[in-house]
Scaffold this active site. Sequence first.
Site, PDB file in Angstrom:
ATOM      1  N   ASP A  55       0.818  -1.213   0.000  1.00  0.00           N
ATOM      2  CA  ASP A  55       0.000   0.000   0.000  1.00  0.00           C
ATOM      3  C   ASP A  55       0.853   1.264   0.000  1.00  0.00           C
ATOM      4  O   ASP A  55       1.970   1.274   0.522  1.00  0.00           O
ATOM      5  CB  ASP A  55      -0.923  -0.032   1.240  1.00  0.00           C
ATOM      6  CG  ASP A  55      -2.091   0.926   1.104  1.00  0.00           C
ATOM      7  OD1 ASP A  55      -2.422   1.328  -0.038  1.00  0.00           O
ATOM      8  OD2 ASP A  55      -2.683   1.278   2.147  1.00  0.00           O
ATOM      9  N   HIS A  87       2.715   3.526  -8.923  1.00  0.00           N
ATOM     10  CA  HIS A  87       2.471   2.113  -9.230  1.00  0.00           C
ATOM     11  C   HIS A  87       3.661   1.508  -9.988  1.00  0.00           C
ATOM     12  O   HIS A  87       4.018   0.352  -9.759  1.00  0.00           O
ATOM     13  CB  HIS A  87       1.182   1.948 -10.043  1.00  0.00           C
ATOM     14  CG  HIS A  87      -0.053   2.309  -9.270  1.00  0.00           C
ATOM     15  ND1 HIS A  87      -0.258   1.892  -7.975  1.00  0.00           N
ATOM     16  CD2 HIS A  87      -1.148   3.061  -9.596  1.00  0.00           C
ATOM     17  CE1 HIS A  87      -1.422   2.366  -7.542  1.00  0.00           C
ATOM     18  NE2 HIS A  87      -1.981   3.084  -8.506  1.00  0.00           N
ATOM     19  N   LEU A 107      10.517 -21.230  -3.794  1.00  0.00           N
ATOM     20  CA  LEU A 107       9.681 -20.167  -3.220  1.00  0.00           C
ATOM     21  C   LEU A 107       8.314 -20.271  -3.872  1.00  0.00           C
ATOM     22  O   LEU A 107       8.217 -20.500  -5.080  1.00  0.00           O
ATOM     23  CB  LEU A 107      10.308 -18.785  -3.511  1.00  0.00           C
ATOM     24  CG  LEU A 107       9.495 -17.544  -3.138  1.00  0.00           C
ATOM     25  CD1 LEU A 107       9.275 -17.460  -1.627  1.00  0.00           C
ATOM     26  CD2 LEU A 107      10.214 -16.259  -3.595  1.00  0.00           C
TER      27      LEU A 107
HETATM   28  C1  IPE Z   1      -5.663  -2.602  -0.333  1.00  0.00           C
HETATM   29  O1  IPE Z   1      -5.255  -1.269  -0.456  1.00  0.00           O
HETATM   30  C2  IPE Z   1      -5.535  -3.293  -1.639  1.00  0.00           C
HETATM   31  C3  IPE Z   1      -4.186  -3.396  -2.175  1.00  0.00           C
HETATM   32  C4  IPE Z   1      -3.095  -2.982  -1.625  1.00  0.00           C
HETATM   33  C5  IPE Z   1      -4.104  -4.077  -3.414  1.00  0.00           C
HETATM   34  P1  IPE Z   1      -6.288  -0.094  -0.716  1.00  0.00           P
HETATM   35  O2  IPE Z   1      -5.481   1.138  -0.829  1.00  0.00           O
HETATM   36  O3  IPE Z   1      -7.174  -0.425  -1.860  1.00  0.00           O
HETATM   37  O4  IPE Z   1      -7.160  -0.133   0.600  1.00  0.00           O
HETATM   38  P2  IPE Z   1      -8.002   1.011   1.345  1.00  0.00           P
HETATM   39  O5  IPE Z   1      -8.936   1.593   0.331  1.00  0.00           O
HETATM   40  O6  IPE Z   1      -7.029   2.025   1.849  1.00  0.00           O
HETATM   41  O7  IPE Z   1      -8.671   0.296   2.461  1.00  0.00           O
HETATM   42  C1  IPE Z   2      -1.367   0.217  -3.481  1.00  0.00           C
HETATM   43  O1  IPE Z   2      -1.169   1.583  -3.463  1.00  0.00           O
HETATM   44  C2  IPE Z   2      -1.567  -0.350  -4.865  1.00  0.00           C
HETATM   45  C3  IPE Z   2      -2.967  -0.688  -5.216  1.00  0.00           C
HETATM   46  C4  IPE Z   2      -3.991  -0.693  -4.380  1.00  0.00           C
HETATM   47  C5  IPE Z   2      -3.227  -1.055  -6.594  1.00  0.00           C
HETATM   48  P1  IPE Z   2      -2.379   2.585  -3.469  1.00  0.00           P
HETATM   49  O2  IPE Z   2      -2.752   2.861  -4.885  1.00  0.00           O
HETATM   50  O3  IPE Z   2      -3.495   2.122  -2.607  1.00  0.00           O
HETATM   51  O4  IPE Z   2      -1.740   3.895  -2.867  1.00  0.00           O
HETATM   52  P2  IPE Z   2      -2.387   4.865  -1.805  1.00  0.00           P
HETATM   53  O5  IPE Z   2      -2.810   4.012  -0.653  1.00  0.00           O
HETATM   54  O6  IPE Z   2      -3.564   5.517  -2.466  1.00  0.00           O
HETATM   55  O7  IPE Z   2      -1.312   5.812  -1.465  1.00  0.00           O
HETATM   56 MG    MG Z   3      -4.032   2.402  -0.715  1.00  0.00          MG
END
Ligand code: IPE
Ligand code: IPE
Ligand code: MG
Length: 235
Positions: free
Chosen positions: A12, A29, A123
């Site tokens: 995240d 990303h 792995l």
């Molecule tokens: C959870 O992160 C999903 C992934 C990391 C793939 P999100 O960024 O989507 O989750 P919320 O919205 O903060 O709960």
């Molecule tokens: C995690 O990073 C990747 C995905 C959920 C695809 P985020 O895109 O959720 O990044 P933040 O949490 O908005 O910073």
């Molecule tokens: Mg996120």
Amino acid sequence: MRVPNHIAIILDGNGRWAKAKGMPRGYGHIKGCANLETICDDIKDLGVKYLTVYAFSTENWKRSREEVEGLMKLFRSYLKKCMKSAEKNHMRVKVIGDPSAFAPDIQEKIRQLEEFSKDYDELYFQIALNYGSRDEIVRGVRKLAQDVADGKLVPDAIDESCFENYLDTAGVPDPDLMIRTSGELRLSNFLMWQLAYTEFYFTDVPWPDFHKEELIKAIEKYNERDRRYGGVKEE
Ligand code: IPE
Ligand code: IPE
Ligand code: MG
């Protein structure tokens, strides 16, 4: 240092990391995806046997069309690159989640990667794509109900270990350590069944900055934990 057998990571913070640098979320990303390649190597070097990463949730479709399209593009190139990583690390790759929502070429890439890597056993790498724990459980229940209807399974035979065979993670031991980067203290629909007795580690470090030193810090913290599984430790 005791190394966890299975580490699960919620990747995240890519978007916020990019925003803090004045860049578009898609840049985060790209960097997050590059970091995933390196972390796989580090995990292998440390002797961890199972790695599961949460890369796209069943709820992430709610994001802007531009962001979702960018992610799909990234998955296409990543799934291709992952073949090399599988070969290098002797790593078996399995995608968990429901791939049917993805474009046919992405589904094909997933199939090829799983087939290509199926005999590697150093792995085991699970990538959660269009994954949601509730969706996984509901899909599993549907398959199980079908087996009961077909007379392949009697309701009395349904216990925890039988039910686990209907989950996407069938045959994979539960995670020992779950890491979530970037400060949020929630599961966001990740492995709710499998994390029942897992140790949690939350860090403010965003995913693109989570490198080997951070991974080692998480494992050190894990070593301080006393896993009781509901029992009482002998004095
Ligand atoms: C959870 O992160 C999903 C992934 C990391 C793939 P999100 O960024 O989507 O989750 P919320 O919205 O903060 O709960
Ligand atoms: C995690 O990073 C990747 C995905 C959920 C695809 P985020 O895109 O959720 O990044 P933040 O949490 O908005 O910073
Ligand atoms: Mg996120």
